[in-house]
Structure formats: structure tokens, C-alpha cells
Design a protein around this motif. Structure first.
Motif, mmCIF file in Angstrom:
data_model
loop_
_atom_site.group_PDB
_atom_site.id
_atom_site.type_symbol
_atom_site.label_atom_id
_atom_site.label_comp_id
_atom_site.label_asym_id
_atom_site.label_seq_id
_atom_site.Cartn_x
_atom_site.Cartn_y
_atom_site.Cartn_z
ATOM 1 N N UNK A 185 30.832 68.714 36.268
ATOM 2 C CA UNK A 185 30.799 67.261 36.445
ATOM 3 C C UNK A 185 29.862 66.672 35.396
ATOM 4 N N UNK A 186 30.392 65.740 34.597
ATOM 5 C CA UNK A 186 29.643 65.132 33.500
ATOM 6 C C UNK A 186 29.102 63.790 33.966
ATOM 7 N N UNK A 187 27.799 63.612 33.878
ATOM 8 C CA UNK A 187 27.166 62.367 34.314
ATOM 9 C C UNK A 187 26.312 61.818 33.180
ATOM 10 N N UNK A 188 26.067 60.509 33.231
ATOM 11 C CA UNK A 188 25.220 59.898 32.218
ATOM 12 C C UNK A 188 25.148 58.405 32.386
ATOM 13 N N UNK A 189 24.050 57.823 31.891
ATOM 14 C CA UNK A 189 23.907 56.384 31.908
ATOM 15 C C UNK A 189 24.932 55.731 30.972
ATOM 16 N N UNK A 190 25.075 54.416 31.095
ATOM 17 C CA UNK A 190 25.982 53.668 30.240
ATOM 18 C C UNK A 190 25.609 53.836 28.771
ATOM 19 N N UNK A 191 26.627 54.027 27.934
ATOM 20 C CA UNK A 191 26.486 54.091 26.473
ATOM 21 C C UNK A 191 25.611 55.256 26.012
ATOM 22 N N UNK A 192 25.654 56.354 26.745
ATOM 23 C CA UNK A 192 24.938 57.560 26.323
ATOM 24 C C UNK A 192 25.868 58.568 25.636
ATOM 25 N N UNK A 193 27.119 58.173 25.408
ATOM 26 C CA UNK A 193 28.050 59.068 24.721
ATOM 27 C C UNK A 193 28.758 60.029 25.633
ATOM 28 N N UNK A 194 28.798 59.715 26.938
ATOM 29 C CA UNK A 194 29.367 60.649 27.911
ATOM 30 C C UNK A 194 30.867 60.884 27.698
ATOM 31 N N UNK A 195 31.643 59.790 27.653
ATOM 32 C CA UNK A 195 33.086 59.954 27.509
ATOM 33 C C UNK A 195 33.461 60.500 26.133
ATOM 34 N N UNK A 196 32.706 60.130 25.093
ATOM 35 C CA UNK A 196 32.947 60.709 23.766
ATOM 36 C C UNK A 196 32.702 62.212 23.796
ATOM 37 N N UNK A 197 31.704 62.645 24.545
ATOM 38 C CA UNK A 197 31.425 64.075 24.653
ATOM 39 C C UNK A 197 32.560 64.789 25.381
ATOM 40 N N UNK A 198 33.080 64.180 26.440
ATOM 41 C CA UNK A 198 34.213 64.784 27.156
ATOM 42 C C UNK A 198 35.411 64.915 26.224
ATOM 43 N N UNK A 199 35.682 63.883 25.428
ATOM 44 C CA UNK A 199 36.760 63.963 24.442
ATOM 45 C C UNK A 199 36.557 65.148 23.511
ATOM 46 N N UNK A 200 35.328 65.323 23.043
ATOM 47 C CA UNK A 200 35.038 66.417 22.115
ATOM 48 C C UNK A 200 35.206 67.770 22.791
ATOM 49 N N UNK A 201 34.773 67.899 24.040
ATOM 50 C CA UNK A 201 34.939 69.161 24.764
ATOM 51 C C UNK A 201 36.413 69.506 24.939
ATOM 52 N N UNK A 202 37.231 68.473 25.192
ATOM 53 C CA UNK A 202 38.661 68.682 25.384
ATOM 54 C C UNK A 202 39.398 68.793 24.057
ATOM 55 N N UNK A 207 40.575 66.337 22.502
ATOM 56 C CA UNK A 207 41.690 65.393 22.646
ATOM 57 C C UNK A 207 41.138 63.983 22.489
ATOM 58 N N UNK A 208 41.402 63.340 21.354
ATOM 59 C CA UNK A 208 40.888 61.995 21.103
ATOM 60 C C UNK A 208 41.511 60.995 22.069
ATOM 61 N N UNK A 209 40.676 60.168 22.682
ATOM 62 C CA UNK A 209 41.178 59.112 23.555
ATOM 63 C C UNK A 209 41.287 59.481 25.011
ATOM 64 N N UNK A 210 40.943 60.684 25.382
ATOM 65 C CA UNK A 210 40.933 61.105 26.785
ATOM 66 C C UNK A 210 39.518 61.530 27.150
ATOM 67 N N UNK A 211 38.789 60.734 27.915
ATOM 68 C CA UNK A 211 39.121 59.418 28.459
ATOM 69 C C UNK A 211 38.869 58.303 27.454
ATOM 70 N N UNK A 212 39.293 57.052 27.789
ATOM 71 C CA UNK A 212 39.051 55.938 26.869
ATOM 72 C C UNK A 212 37.557 55.736 26.641
ATOM 73 N N UNK A 213 37.165 55.494 25.395
ATOM 74 C CA UNK A 213 35.743 55.310 25.097
ATOM 75 C C UNK A 213 35.470 54.013 24.353
ATOM 76 N N UNK A 214 36.492 53.204 24.123
ATOM 77 C CA UNK A 214 36.291 51.927 23.442
ATOM 78 C C UNK A 214 35.288 51.071 24.217
ATOM 79 N N UNK A 215 34.534 50.258 23.492
ATOM 80 C CA UNK A 215 33.477 49.451 24.119
ATOM 81 C C UNK A 215 34.017 48.557 25.230
#
Length: 228
Positions: free
Chosen positions: A3-20, A22-30
Motif C-alpha cells: 500500500x503506497x501512501x503519501x501527502x499531496x504532491x509528494x510524487x506518490x502516483x508518479x512513483x506508482x507509475x514508475x513501479x508499474x 506504465x505511464x498514466x496509471x494512475x493519473x498524475x496530472x495536476x
């Protein structure tokens, strides 16, 4: 389950994309911030479904519609309720070994979204905490770790955005000291400096191997699989 947790704008969803990978999963746009949590699992073909445990049967939907179901700035399709969580399965190698849960980041760990993160963490095999290299852990992050860190056997930290801050090594040392003093249950957890941006660049660059190594994502992937 990681389970990946983090405060807002800490790069959490970008990190999940990198682990997978797969660009864009999950959405990381501002303007597209997750408002529910996502559970990524393995399957031979991509599929996605909105889940309402104890209330309604799951609703299958095309993967391209994912932002409509998980974004704070979008609405679910007409006649559909916002889901408790969304399951996304696909042919991603790391998901053969573990599932990855991306928890909401909107509003921070002290908000209602933080409560959803706590609920997701309750069933975690491992907790992956994302904090960025711009400065030391916040009071909200420390409070969350004191509450949740002791409930999970394995806690791992990812120090994100290391490519953007030259002083990240000092930030890492400060974070370790803060944990030892204020959240002892997570004080001995391993840390992995990483850059999702470098991992993303590696996908379309001749020097991909070098960038991938510099990103630290491969080391984090291997450690998660070994620990879990």
C-alpha cells in the motif's frame, strides 16, 4: 499487498507509475488527483472495475475511462455512484509477485483522504511511504506514521524527486532522525532514494539503462518483492 501512501504532491502516483512501468496509471496530472484508491493486480489482459464492497456488484469499464472514476475533477458516468475503490489488472511483471495499492493523496494524510489511506493500509503486507526530497517529514506525515506504522509489519520509504534537489542526502538524514525521535516504530525502515522522472525518461532514451539505474526504481522494485 503493498500500500503506497503519501501527502499531496509528494510524487506518490508518479512513483506508482514508475513501479508499474506504465505511464498514466494512475493519473498524475495536476488537475487529475485521485479521489479513491486503486488496487493494481495481474492479468493477461487489461481490465478495470469500480468496486462497492457490501453495497453493489462491481462495474466493469474501459481502461481509458479510468480518470472519470478516480479523479477529484471528474464525475463517474451518468447513473453511477463514486466507488470505494477501483481494481485495475494488467500484464505487468511486478504484479505477478504482489499487488500495489495507490491511496488518495488529495487533501493530505490528515484529511478524509487520509482516513481512506488508513483503511487501505489496515490490510497491507507492506507500507510504502513516499516523501519528497524538498524538505524533512511534516508533522502530518509523522502523525500518520505513528498511527499506522506500528500496525504494518513491513514499512519502506521512498525519497522521491531526488533529481530535483541537490541536498536530498541531508534531507534523508534529517528524516531518519525525525523518525527515530517521533515515530520509533518506523525508525529502522529502509529508505530508497528515487526519481520517477528519470525512470520515465528511460522509457524513450538511448541511455535507458543508465537513466534507469540512476532513477533507483529497479532497486526499489527488487526490495519490495524480496520483503513481501
Amino acid at each position: 499487498s503493498v500500500v503506497v501512501v503519501g501527502e499531496t504532491k509528494r510524487g506518490k502516483s508518479s512513483l506508482v507509475n514508475a513501479l508499474l512501468a506504465e505511464h498514466g496509471l494512475p493519473p498524475v496530472d495536476a488537475d487529475v488527483a485521485t479521489a479513491t484508491y486503486l488496487v493494481f493486480g495481474h492479468a493477461e489482459h487489461w481490465r478495470a472495475r469500480a468496486c462497492y464492497p457490501g453495497l453493489l456488484p462491481p462495474v466493469e469499464f474501459p481502461l481509458a475511462e479510468l480518470p472519470n472514476w478516480v479523479s477529484a475533477t471528474h464525475e463517474p458516468p451518468a447513473g453511477q455512484l463514486p466507488p470505494r475503490y477501483v481494481e485495475v489488472d494488467g500484464p505487468v511483471p511486478i504484479l505477478r509477485r504482489l499487488s500495489i495499492v495507490d491511496t488518495p493523496g488529495v487533501g493530505g494524510l490528515t484529511s478524509m483522504h487520509g482516513e481512506l489511506a488508513r483503511q487501505a493500509a489496515a490490510n497491507a503486507t507492506a507500507l510504502l511511504c513516499t516523501v519528497d526530497a524538498s524538505g524533512p517529514l511534516t508533522a502530518g506525515e509523522l502523525a500518520f506514521l505513528r498511527e499506522v506504522g506500528e500496525q504494518v509489519e513491513t514499512v519502506v520509504f521512498a525519497l522521491t524527486k531526488t533529481d530535483g534537489f541537490r541536498g536530498w542526502r541531508q534531507v534523508l538524514a534529517d528524516d531518519r532522525a525525525l523518525l527515530a525521535a517521533q515515530a520509533a516504530g518506523s525508525g529502522n525502515a529502509p529508505w530508497f532514494p528515487c526519481s520517477a522522472r528519470l525512470a520515465d525518461l528511460a522509457a524513450s532514451n538511448p541511455n535507458a539503462a543508465v537513466l534507469r539505474e540512476q532513477s533507483g526504481i529497479g532497486e526499489l522494485q527488487a526490495a519490495l518483492q524480496e520483503l513481501v
